[in-house]
Design an enzyme around this catalytic site. Structure first.
Site, mmCIF file in Angstrom:
data_model
loop_
_atom_site.group_PDB
_atom_site.id
_atom_site.type_symbol
_atom_site.label_atom_id
_atom_site.label_comp_id
_atom_site.label_asym_id
_atom_site.label_seq_id
_atom_site.Cartn_x
_atom_site.Cartn_y
_atom_site.Cartn_z
ATOM 1 N N GLY A 48 0.826 -1.203 0.000
ATOM 2 C CA GLY A 48 0.000 0.000 0.000
ATOM 3 C C GLY A 48 0.858 1.249 0.000
ATOM 4 N N GLY A 49 0.326 2.274 0.646
ATOM 5 C CA GLY A 49 1.029 3.561 0.681
ATOM 6 C C GLY A 49 2.401 3.465 1.315
ATOM 7 N N GLY A 67 18.563 12.524 -32.806
ATOM 8 C CA GLY A 67 18.264 13.130 -31.507
ATOM 9 C C GLY A 67 19.107 12.504 -30.409
ATOM 10 N N ALA A 68 19.444 11.231 -30.600
ATOM 11 C CA ALA A 68 20.223 10.548 -29.568
ATOM 12 C C ALA A 68 21.603 11.191 -29.435
ATOM 13 C CB ALA A 68 20.328 9.072 -29.892
HETATM 14 C C1 HXC Z 1 -1.294 -4.197 13.552
HETATM 15 C C2 HXC Z 1 -0.411 -6.062 12.615
HETATM 16 C C3 HXC Z 1 -0.465 -5.484 11.323
HETATM 17 C C4 HXC Z 1 -0.981 -4.180 11.221
HETATM 18 C C5 HXC Z 1 0.367 -7.445 11.113
HETATM 19 N N1 HXC Z 1 0.102 -7.285 12.432
HETATM 20 N N2 HXC Z 1 0.012 -6.362 10.429
HETATM 21 N N3 HXC Z 1 -0.816 -5.418 13.699
HETATM 22 N N4 HXC Z 1 -1.379 -3.561 12.361
HETATM 23 N N5 HXC Z 1 -1.052 -3.552 10.055
HETATM 24 C C6 HXC Z 1 0.370 -8.237 13.502
HETATM 25 C C7 HXC Z 1 -0.509 -9.471 13.424
HETATM 26 O O1 HXC Z 1 -1.719 -9.240 14.094
HETATM 27 C C8 HXC Z 1 0.355 -10.494 14.145
HETATM 28 O O2 HXC Z 1 0.240 -10.277 15.525
HETATM 29 C C9 HXC Z 1 1.748 -10.099 13.756
HETATM 30 O O3 HXC Z 1 1.678 -8.737 13.319
HETATM 31 C C10 HXC Z 1 2.309 -10.912 12.623
HETATM 32 O O4 HXC Z 1 1.358 -10.941 11.578
HETATM 33 P P1 HXC Z 1 0.933 -12.298 10.868
HETATM 34 O O5 HXC Z 1 -0.290 -12.014 10.097
HETATM 35 O O6 HXC Z 1 0.878 -13.414 11.866
HETATM 36 O O7 HXC Z 1 2.187 -12.531 9.927
HETATM 37 P P2 HXC Z 1 2.231 -13.138 8.462
HETATM 38 O O8 HXC Z 1 1.370 -14.371 8.382
HETATM 39 O O9 HXC Z 1 3.658 -13.251 8.115
HETATM 40 O O10 HXC Z 1 1.524 -12.045 7.533
HETATM 41 C C11 HXC Z 1 2.115 -10.764 7.349
HETATM 42 C C12 HXC Z 1 1.126 -9.816 6.654
HETATM 43 C C13 HXC Z 1 -0.215 -9.804 7.412
HETATM 44 C C14 HXC Z 1 0.924 -10.280 5.220
HETATM 45 C C15 HXC Z 1 1.790 -8.438 6.624
HETATM 46 O O11 HXC Z 1 0.042 -9.597 8.814
HETATM 47 C C16 HXC Z 1 -1.132 -8.736 6.947
HETATM 48 O O12 HXC Z 1 -1.820 -8.898 5.937
HETATM 49 N N6 HXC Z 1 -1.244 -7.656 7.737
HETATM 50 C C17 HXC Z 1 -2.133 -6.570 7.471
HETATM 51 C C18 HXC Z 1 -1.659 -5.783 6.298
HETATM 52 C C19 HXC Z 1 -2.503 -4.561 6.083
HETATM 53 O O13 HXC Z 1 -3.632 -4.671 5.589
HETATM 54 N N7 HXC Z 1 -2.025 -3.430 6.584
HETATM 55 C C20 HXC Z 1 -2.682 -2.167 6.476
HETATM 56 C C21 HXC Z 1 -2.467 -1.736 5.067
HETATM 57 S S1 HXC Z 1 -3.056 -0.120 4.790
HETATM 58 P P3 HXC Z 1 0.402 -11.480 16.584
HETATM 59 O O14 HXC Z 1 0.151 -10.824 17.890
HETATM 60 O O15 HXC Z 1 -0.609 -12.494 16.208
HETATM 61 O O16 HXC Z 1 1.808 -11.975 16.405
HETATM 62 C C22 HXC Z 1 -1.703 0.747 4.997
HETATM 63 C C23 HXC Z 1 -1.922 2.155 4.658
HETATM 64 C C24 HXC Z 1 -0.663 2.889 4.598
HETATM 65 O O17 HXC Z 1 -0.686 0.326 5.374
HETATM 66 C C25 HXC Z 1 -0.955 4.169 3.898
HETATM 67 C C26 HXC Z 1 0.183 5.068 3.924
HETATM 68 C C27 HXC Z 1 -0.107 6.260 3.098
#
Ligand code: HXC
Length: 516
Positions: A171-172, A406-407
């Site tokens: 994402g961002g 041009g190159a």
């Molecule tokens: C809080 C999070 C988190 C998040 C992961 N965790 N992402 N906690 N906020 N964004 C936590 C999980 O709950 C978990 O906690 C631990 O981190 C490890 O994650 P897992 O899912 O067990 O790991 P894995 O299977 O390796 O998967 C990794 C992952 C997945 C693919 C990144 O965690 C995921 O899809 N996370 C969410 C991604 C997401 O949608 N983020 C927001 C995007 S929007 P525990 O306690 O169980 O260990 C964004 C906007 C930014 O980022 C904009 C900027 C302009």
């Protein structure tokens, strides 16, 4: 509380911070073949030099049970230390702490490092490995991202910024690496995308794997978002340290000079036979670049992207330079949209950071086709002119063979402010190739000829001998000297020495408006 007790508490807090998300989570990282944030930092810096900043800082969120999950350091290790004795700042997101997700505290820590780095005039290395915005914090986290992006932008051109993607970056979140100067990705364990495979499937019905969509090789070879491919975390850090060795600490500084036992006046007889006599036969420009620069010093950037162009760092006499070249092995060395972006961005980096640009040119022209035209080759190709013309660092160009149309103008010609322009005797500097030229300017003549084919060949040979040479350009002073290829290293090092104190400026302005 007695000092002894305070020291005990401090030790306990430090130990908790250093333990990140706990032994089990770190062990799980190791099983996946990746290092912890602290291990990455230890590898990056000279042994024992790293000073951690904000080690005890915690997030301020109390929602969704977050008050029970406050780990000192909160998902990112930040600080400074030395790399080969020079100060470097770094942050490493810690996936073991809430998935390395970005709380406002994590953002504040990263911003603090970026601000310190700008004040101290030292590079910043960001090791990214994060699940994105800390979901429990909502918009506070988004604000944190935007504050990082803003500081990345302000630091651009002030201190070198290097990003490594060593896990998820979606994402961002990917805009922070994108705003920095160079992006490394680790093969098979990192990925970057704006929208992931699931979203793509539901919106466009395309099916694509995570690796194919945003893995390290995809971004190195297809999108050009990444500049370097690493085989492992360890390899990535070794490569980052090497890249830093070519860069000055900031825009007012010059790059470190390394001891060099490769003589700058080394004659290179083998270069006299690299360019084939048949001008349509390809050859590998790497041979010329590699033989010219200090032995083993060429560090290619964007090696897998737009391979019809070559860019990278090297040294001559121990002094760092930026190298730009056309590569006749791919698309005959034509300039296309990707090559234009690759070349222009690299030149602008060199100009930001006082690195002379040495160009090796063999380019038949811009790549024809509707894909190129509708994709905006005019706008993208113009970036090369813009980058050369605005750059005030020393600029040296060597035409090895083709320099057409041009190159010719854009690839570091005298007319876009190059300082020293050299050509091999094999250089062909003209508006277009002999066949095309004869077909246009002698169309009537050929129609009247008794034997049009014989006449055409006669005219082509005449055009080639008069224009497909470096001599017309040398007569006009557009080429300063026609040199034997064996003299390439000597002449470049003489030109670099002559230009060592070059001073040049551009008209006062807020900033230019490069065609993006
Ligand atoms: C809080 C999070 C988190 C998040 C992961 N965790 N992402 N906690 N906020 N964004 C936590 C999980 O709950 C978990 O906690 C631990 O981190 C490890 O994650 P897992 O899912 O067990 O790991 P894995 O299977 O390796 O998967 C990794 C992952 C997945 C693919 C990144 O965690 C995921 O899809 N996370 C969410 C991604 C997401 O949608 N983020 C927001 C995007 S929007 P525990 O306690 O169980 O260990 C964004 C906007 C930014 O980022 C904009 C900027 C302009």
């Amino acid at each position: 509380m007695a000092l002894k007790d305070v020291l005990q508490e401090l030790a306990a807090r430090n130990a908790q911070a250093e333990g990140g998300g706990g032994k089990e989570r770190i062990a799980a990282r190791h099983e996946k073949g990746v290092l912890s944030a602290h291990e990455r930092i230890e590898l990056l810096f000279d042994s024992g030099s790293f000073v951690e900043v904000d080690k005890l800082r915690v997030h301020r969120c109390n929602d969704f049970g977050m008050d029970e999950q406050r780990i000192p350091g909160d998902g990112v290790v930040t600080g400074y230390g030395t790399v080969d004795g020079r100060t470097v700042f770094a942050f490493a997101q810690d996936f073991t702490v809430l998935g390395g997700s970005l709380s406002h505290t994590v953002a504040d820590k990263i911003c603090k490092i970026l601000e310190l780095a700008m004040k101290a005039g030292a590079p910043v290395v960001g090791l990214n490995d994060s699940g994105g915005a800390r979901i429990q914090e909502g918009v506070e986290s988004l604000g944190g991202y935007a504050e990082i992006f803003c500081r990345n932008t302000l630091a651009s051109g002030v201190v070198p910024q290097i990003s490594a993607v060593m896990g998820p970056c979606a994402g961002g979140a990917s805009y922070s690496p994108a705003l920095t100067d160079f992006v490394f990705m680790v093969d098979q364990t990192s990925y970057m995308f704006i929208t992931g495979p699931e979203v793509i499937k539901s919106v466009t019905r395309e099916t694509v794997t995570q690796e194919d969509l945003g893995g390290a090789m995809s971004h190195n070879s297809r999108s050009g978002v990444a500049h370097f491919l690493a085989a492992s975390d360890q390899d990535c850090i070794v490569q980052i340290r090497r890249l830093l060795s070519y860069l000055p600490s900031n825009n007012m500084d010059s790059a470190p000079v390394l001891a060099c036992d490769d003589p700058v006046d080394r004659v290179i007889p083998e270069l006299d036979s690299v360019v084939p006599e048949n001008s349509n036969q390809p050859y590998d420009m790497h041979r010329i670049v590699g033989a010219t620069v200090d032995a083993g010093s060429f560090l290619e950037v964007h090696a897998h992207f737009a391979r019809n162009a070559i860019v990278g760092f090297a040294r001559i006499g121990g002094r760092a330079i930026g190298v730009v070249a056309n590569q006749p092995l791919y698309l005959a060395g034509c300039l296309d949209i990707n090559a234009s972006n690759k070349i222009a961005r690299f030149i602008r980096f060199c100009d930001c950071f006082n690195l002379p640009v040495v160009t090796f040119e063999d380019v038949p022209g811009y790549l024809p086709g509707t894909q190129q035209e509708w994709g905006g080759i005019i706008r993208h190709g113009a970036k090369i002119v813009y980058a050369y013309a605005e750059a005030t660092v020393p600029k040296i160009t060597i035409i090895t063979r083709k320099s057409y149309g041009g190159a010719y103008c854009v690839m570091g010609s005298k007319h876009v402010r190059a300082d020293v322009n050299l050509a091999y005797p094999s250089a062909e500097v003209a508006v277009m190739g002999a066949d095309g030229a004869v077909n246009i300017i002698f169309r009537g003549d050929l129609k009247k000829a008794d034997d049009p084919e014989a006449r055409r060949q006669e005219l082509v040979d005449d055009y080639r001998s008069r224009f497909a040479t470096p001599f017309k350009a040398a007569e006009l002073g557009y080429i300063d000297e026609v040199i034997a290829p064996s003299q390439t290293r000597i002449r470049i090092s003489q030109a670099l020495a002559m230009l060592a104190n070059k001073k040049d400026t551009n008209p006062p302005k807020k900033h230019g408006n490069i065609p993006l």
